[in-house]
Design an enzyme around this catalytic site. Structure first.
Site, mmCIF file in Angstrom:
data_model
loop_
_atom_site.group_PDB
_atom_site.id
_atom_site.type_symbol
_atom_site.label_atom_id
_atom_site.label_comp_id
_atom_site.label_asym_id
_atom_site.label_seq_id
_atom_site.Cartn_x
_atom_site.Cartn_y
_atom_site.Cartn_z
ATOM 1 N N SER A 8 81.985 65.141 36.870
ATOM 2 C CA SER A 8 82.486 66.519 36.926
ATOM 3 C C SER A 8 81.666 67.294 37.954
ATOM 4 C CB SER A 8 82.354 67.180 35.555
ATOM 5 O OG SER A 8 82.511 68.574 35.714
ATOM 6 N N HIS A 33 86.278 64.725 39.311
ATOM 7 C CA HIS A 33 86.871 65.664 38.356
ATOM 8 C C HIS A 33 86.441 67.069 38.759
ATOM 9 C CE1 HIS A 33 88.433 66.847 34.378
ATOM 10 N NE2 HIS A 33 87.396 67.666 34.301
ATOM 11 N N ASP A 35 86.665 71.033 37.905
ATOM 12 C CA ASP A 35 86.962 71.997 36.836
ATOM 13 C C ASP A 35 87.240 73.370 37.412
ATOM 14 O OD1 ASP A 35 86.619 70.498 34.342
ATOM 15 O OD2 ASP A 35 84.573 70.203 35.040
ATOM 16 N N MET A 37 88.214 77.238 36.587
ATOM 17 C CA MET A 37 88.174 78.184 35.455
ATOM 18 C C MET A 37 88.414 79.602 35.943
ATOM 19 S SD MET A 37 84.720 76.820 33.657
ATOM 20 C CE MET A 37 84.414 75.094 33.353
ATOM 21 N N HIS A 67 91.293 69.744 36.919
ATOM 22 C CA HIS A 67 91.441 70.227 35.537
ATOM 23 C C HIS A 67 91.560 71.749 35.573
ATOM 24 C CE1 HIS A 67 89.223 70.606 31.364
ATOM 25 N NE2 HIS A 67 90.433 71.139 31.347
ATOM 26 N N MET A 69 91.754 75.154 33.971
ATOM 27 C CA MET A 69 91.523 75.965 32.767
ATOM 28 C C MET A 69 91.923 77.384 33.122
ATOM 29 S SD MET A 69 87.974 74.130 31.688
ATOM 30 C CE MET A 69 87.820 73.297 33.256
ATOM 31 N N MET A 138 89.832 67.102 25.293
ATOM 32 C CA MET A 138 88.540 67.771 25.394
ATOM 33 C C MET A 138 87.681 67.361 24.196
ATOM 34 S SD MET A 138 88.725 69.396 28.194
ATOM 35 C CE MET A 138 87.016 69.968 28.056
ATOM 36 N N ASP A 172 86.613 64.343 27.973
ATOM 37 C CA ASP A 172 85.843 65.255 28.830
ATOM 38 C C ASP A 172 84.990 66.164 27.959
ATOM 39 O OD1 ASP A 172 84.969 66.957 30.837
ATOM 40 O OD2 ASP A 172 86.927 67.893 31.178
HETATM 41 C C1 DX5 Z 1 84.160 71.747 30.413
HETATM 42 C C2 DX5 Z 1 84.600 70.892 31.583
HETATM 43 C C3 DX5 Z 1 83.917 69.574 31.661
HETATM 44 C C4 DX5 Z 1 82.424 69.670 31.830
HETATM 45 C C5 DX5 Z 1 81.795 68.352 31.505
HETATM 46 O O1 DX5 Z 1 84.905 72.903 30.403
HETATM 47 O O2 DX5 Z 1 85.994 70.630 31.484
HETATM 48 O O3 DX5 Z 1 84.490 68.771 32.694
HETATM 49 O O4 DX5 Z 1 82.053 70.071 33.119
HETATM 50 O O5 DX5 Z 1 80.410 68.498 31.579
HETATM 51 P P1 DX5 Z 1 79.415 67.674 30.636
HETATM 52 O O6 DX5 Z 1 79.664 66.212 30.915
HETATM 53 O O7 DX5 Z 1 78.074 68.130 31.069
HETATM 54 O O8 DX5 Z 1 79.748 68.006 29.208
HETATM 55 ZN ZN ZN Z 2 86.952 69.136 32.874
#
Ligand code: DX5
Ligand code: ZN
Length: 221
Positions: A8, A33, A35, A37, A67, A69, A138, A172
């Site tokens: 990630s 990956h 993320d 947000m 991903h 969010m 998740m 994840d």
């Molecule tokens: C959380 C993200 C994850 C996160 C994973 O909202 O979707 O991808 O970055 O990080 P770790 O592996 O540190 O939990």
């Molecule tokens: Zn993620």
């Protein structure tokens, strides 16, 4: 079924993103990956399509697993497709027509993924399997890296695996060499890890340990 390992980008050094992407690729990850947000769907804000374009630029052969969010991901899927997303994943809990958005993602030439928060019943994804290439469960509440793995979240993944044997079933959040085998035993074949990989003294060594931890018995990772 092939196992896949995705770092990630959220846990990477923001000041050295190109370096971090290249060293992850060199270590042998299967995709990046990313993320995204919006500060509404989740409390945190990260980055947008420019981060996807950066990955494509510095590691064109490395697939980009995006991903989203976002409160309304439907408004943004086109921008992420244009930026070079390989897979675009949208949350079942987001405020949009999820089925239409998954179809739109495929129409844009990307793989479509559906994400379920830890408290969303896994069974709710069963009716959408034909519209998805990936399911992402998740194993933390989304928003931040470095949280603790929620073990009960992987219960029920076997039903998805049984209904769609070829589907990518990804987990994840809080993934380490101790939690990945739990998720693998429950039916997952793809593992996102942020802090475990980027926070390790050696990314390469941590990836090797992660692969070994969930390799099916009697096989080499
Ligand atoms: C959380 C993200 C994850 C996160 C994973 O909202 O979707 O991808 O970055 O990080 P770790 O592996 O540190 O939990
Ligand atoms: Zn993620």
């Amino acid at each position: 079924m092939k196992q896949m390992f995705l770092p990630s980008l959220l846990a990477a050094d923001l000041g050295n993103l190109a370096f971090e992407i290249r060293r992850a690729e060199a270590a042998g990850v299967d995709a990046m990956h990313i993320d995204v947000m919006d500060g509404v769907f989740v409390p945190n804000i990260s980055y947008g399509p420019a981060a996807v374009a950066l990955c494509r630029k510095v590691a064109p052969a490395l697939p980009r697993n995006v991903h989203l969010m976002l409160e309304d991901p439907a408004r943004h899927v086109e921008a992420f497709a244009k930026a070079g997303a390989t897979t675009i994943l949208v949350h079942a809990e987001s405020r949009c027509d999820v089925g239409a958005t998954l179809r739109r993602i495929r129409a844009l030439g990307c793989r479509a993924g559906l994400v379920l928060n830890p408290d969303t019943p896994v069974s709710s994804a069963l009716e959408r399997l034909a519209e998805c290439d990936e399911i992402l469960r998740m194993t933390v509440y989304p928003g931040f890296g470095g949280q603790k793995f929620i073990g009960r979240a992987v219960e029920g993944l076997g039903a998805i695996r049984a209904a769609a044997p070829e589907l990518v079933v990804m987990v994840d959040g809080g993934i380490t060499d101790e939690t990945a085998p739990i998720a693998a035993a429950a039916g997952a074949n793809a593992f996102v890890a942020g802090s475990y990989l980027f926070g390790a003294p050696s990314f390469e060594e941590a990836l090797r340990r992660l692969k070994e931890s969930c390799a099916p018995k009697g096989t080499e990772p």
